[in-house]
Design a protein around this motif. Structure first.
Motif, PDB file in Angstrom:
ATOM      1  N   HIS A  69       0.819  -1.208   0.000  1.00 38.58           N
ATOM      2  CA  HIS A  69       0.000   0.000   0.000  1.00 38.58           C
ATOM      3  C   HIS A  69       0.856   1.262   0.000  1.00 38.58           C
ATOM      4  O   HIS A  69       0.394   2.325  -0.417  1.00 38.58           O
ATOM      5  N   GLN A  72       1.031   3.164  -3.261  1.00 36.34           N
ATOM      6  CA  GLN A  72      -0.215   3.587  -3.886  1.00 36.34           C
ATOM      7  C   GLN A  72      -0.698   4.903  -3.286  1.00 36.34           C
ATOM      8  O   GLN A  72      -0.305   5.289  -2.179  1.00 36.34           O
ATOM      9  N   ARG A 166       4.777   6.638  -5.765  1.00 40.11           N
ATOM     10  CA  ARG A 166       3.798   7.665  -5.407  1.00 40.11           C
ATOM     11  C   ARG A 166       4.055   8.970  -6.150  1.00 40.11           C
ATOM     12  O   ARG A 166       3.118   9.720  -6.444  1.00 40.11           O
ATOM     13  N   LYS A 169       2.458   8.471  -9.578  1.00 39.67           N
ATOM     14  CA  LYS A 169       0.989   8.404  -9.633  1.00 39.67           C
ATOM     15  C   LYS A 169       0.304   9.726  -9.301  1.00 39.67           C
ATOM     16  O   LYS A 169      -0.925   9.805  -9.309  1.00 39.67           O
TER      17      LYS A 169
END
Length: 612
Positions: A69, A72, A166, A169
């Motif tokens: 996680h 993300q 990260r 994204k």
């Protein structure tokens, strides 16, 4: 049997560990788990699992080797928000299917608190776009770099690679947020012009900063330097990739917002109250209900504030008079003479700012030594005092607190704003330290997170009147314990309380009585004795966070009134330590429910005394 290792294992953690077995599978996938607490914890976990940034902040999955996680980002799309509301509707149906007759007292309280939140979610669905998600205080534009710098963990090369992921994204995240902003614009929910100007200034400065000086890069450099088992070539490879991603991914994402807000500014006006928005009066009423967890009207809150302002100002003037100050010209002039004295301020330099942080630590160390006389329950989590990141301190509040990670890997943090040296008078430092640290936010929020045999929702419930009310109440407790014995320190305490009373007046003045920004600033300047820069940032905060500022004083008033009720009922049998246990060891809750919890405590002790 699972051996306890010092980390607190919740039902959620057990579900994650015990990934096999028919019963566990049933409890995870069944619409209605057999165990009520499993339902509560599973519900929170399933929502959290959809929010990887929240999982990183909580920091408990890493304890079990689960880290993906951390690469993300949250899905911030409007569609995701719609899905969440639908999910909450389903959770309410299941929650109501648990019969109170089969729940113990603590479970019934958990059910009631959960139901309160779910009911509010249903009621607020119609107003979910009545906010300004990108503003001068918060929003993805400053939350993202702050999160990456202070929260994203880099303990090995994998953590660094997640950091790069990260960065890669971020464009999608900003595009999702932009879609939400456009939906608000279509509904006529446009921030006031000054808000747009503030965020444009902030974002333009962010993208104009050379990559090597950007907090996203400098923070990474600092974290990488601490990795002893990573080669220099690997570190340089990570840093090179980060420089490219910040330039090619992050800055274009910010430019997307800059272009949008530049165009939106032409449509914005100067009216600042929620009354100016479609259905704004109803949205403000809903905001007051959420933040105060009461049914108090805007008008009654306004009047409460006016009365409290008069009371506190009288107390401050009385102290100043005993210290030889001329108070004949009124409150504003007396406070101006006090705050203009150079002796109350630090040197306006890096050394002066470093001394402020050092003195905050000394204040907290002192009260920690003597807190046992009033508190039995104390947090295990450590606390550190740090400066608010410089890139956002100009528009940030005077201070704020950040909760520790559940697994203890990150301490609680008291962030102090050191931008304007005049905003940190020495006589106000004790009160601020007690509010943000001990026995304020750090005590309450960390203790809640560490509660044994308590569902996750009770550890993390977002009831602002309770949490901020406790922090403001803590300022008075510290004074009662003798930690603000100096008359000027006591003025600092009273000035902080006055500040919260003024908030009742100003928040409702802006959003209910249709005050302008300038009228709100003028009232606050005349009635607080605060520096002009602080007053402006505070008023602008109330404009973009309607209702939130009313929670502090309303919560404090309730806790004090409940303490007085317990004292009157129990007489010599009253124990301050026991009262604090009742407040702290049940987690945050609405004030209406808190009153019943205290009433039950009083009744149990009266019955005990009668039996004896």
């Amino acid at each position: 049997m699972i051996k306890k290792t010092g980390k607190r294992l919740s039902v959620v953690a057990l579900i994650l560990i015990l990934s096999t077995g028919a019963f566990v599978t049933h409890e995870w996938f069944a619409q209605k788990p057999l165990i009520f607490r499993v339902f509560l914890d599973r519900s929170v976990l399933k929502i959290a699992l959809d929010r990887p940034e929240a999982l990183t902040s909580l920091g408990f999955l890493e304890s079990f080797g689960l880290t993906s996680h951390n690469g993300q980002l949250d899905d911030d799309s409007p569609e995701k928000m719609d899905a969440l509301f639908a999910q909450l509707d389903g959770l309410k149906t299941t929650l109501l299917s648990y019969d109170d007759a089969y729940l113990d007292q603590n479970e019934r309280l958990s059910k009631e608190i959960s139901l309160y939140l779910l009911n509010y979610a249903q009621e607020s669905k119609a107003f979910r776009y009545h906010n300004y998600p990108v503003n001068q205080l918060f929003g993805v534009q400053n939350a993202y770099p702050s999160f990456m710098a202070s929260t994203h963990p880099i303990n090995d090369i994998l953590g660094a690679e997640y950091y790069l992921s990260r960065l890669e994204k971020v464009g999608g995240k900003f595009a999702q947020n932009l879609k939400g902003l456009q939906l608000r614009e279509q509904e006529g929910i446009i921030p006031p012009k000054f808000v747009i100007e503030r965020v444009l200034t902030e974002m333009k400065a962010f993208v104009q900063t050379p990559v090597e000086e950007n907090i996203l890069y400098t923070g990474l450099v600092e974290k990488m330097a601490r990795l002893a088992n990573v080669s220099s070539s690997d570190k340089e490879g990570i840093l090179l990739a980060a420089r490219v991603l910040i330039q090619d991914n992050v800055y274009p994402a910010y430019q997307l917002f800059i272009n949008y807000f530049t165009d939106l500014k032409e449509k914005a006006g100067d009216d600042v109250g929620f009354w100016n928005l479609p259905n704004g009066d109803k949205a403000y009423k809903q905001a007051l209900k959420f933040f105060t967890t009461t049914d108090l009207t805007a008008e009654s809150i306004h009047q409460l504030g006016l009365e409290d302002v008069d009371r506190i100002q009288f107390e401050i003037l009385s102290i100043l008079e005993t210290q030889g100050y001329d108070v004949s010209q009124g409150f504003a002039q007396a406070m101006e003479r006090l705050t203009n004295q150079p002796a109350f301020y630090y040197e306006d330099s890096d050394a002066g700012r470093a001394q402020i942080l050092q003195d905050y630590n000394a204040i907290l160390a002192e009260i920690n030594q003597g807190i046992d006389v009033a508190f039995e329950v104390k947090p295990q989590a450590l606390l550190e005092v740090v400066r608010i990141p410089e890139f956002k301190e100009k528009t940030a509040p005077g201070a704020y607190y950040e909760k520790p990670a559940i697994d203890g890997s990150r301490p609680g943090r008291f962030f102090a704003n050191l931008y304007d040296i005049k905003a940190t008078p020495k006589f106000g430092m004790r009160t601020l330290a007690y509010h943000e640290g001990v026995p304020g936010h750090h005590f309450q929020l960390s203790v809640a997170m560490e509660l044994e045999n308590m569902p996750f929702i009770r550890k993390m419930a977002p009831f602002v009147a309770y949490t901020e009310g406790w922090a403001l109440y803590s300022e008075q407790v510290a004074w009662e314990l003798g930690y603000q014995a100096d008359p000027f320190d006591n003025i600092g305490r009273l000035q902080a309380e006055l500040f919260r009373a003024v908030r009742l007046v100003v928040d409702t003045g802006i959003h209910h009585k249709r005050w302008t920004r300038e009228e709100a600033i003028a009232y606050m300047l005349a009635n607080t004795g605060m520096p002009h820069s602080d007053v402006v940032s505070e008023v602008e905060r109330y404009i973009v966070m309607p209702g939130q500022a009313t929670a502090y004083k309303i919560g404090m008033m309730k806790i004090l009134s409940l303490r007085e009720k317990a004292k009157l009922a129990l007489g010599e049998g009253f124990s301050l330590i026991e009262f604090h246990n009742v407040i702290l060891k049940n987690g945050a809750m609405p004030l209406t429910i808190l009153e019943r919890v205290v009433d039950n405590y009083i009744m149990a002790n009266v019955d005990k005394r009668n039996i004896q």
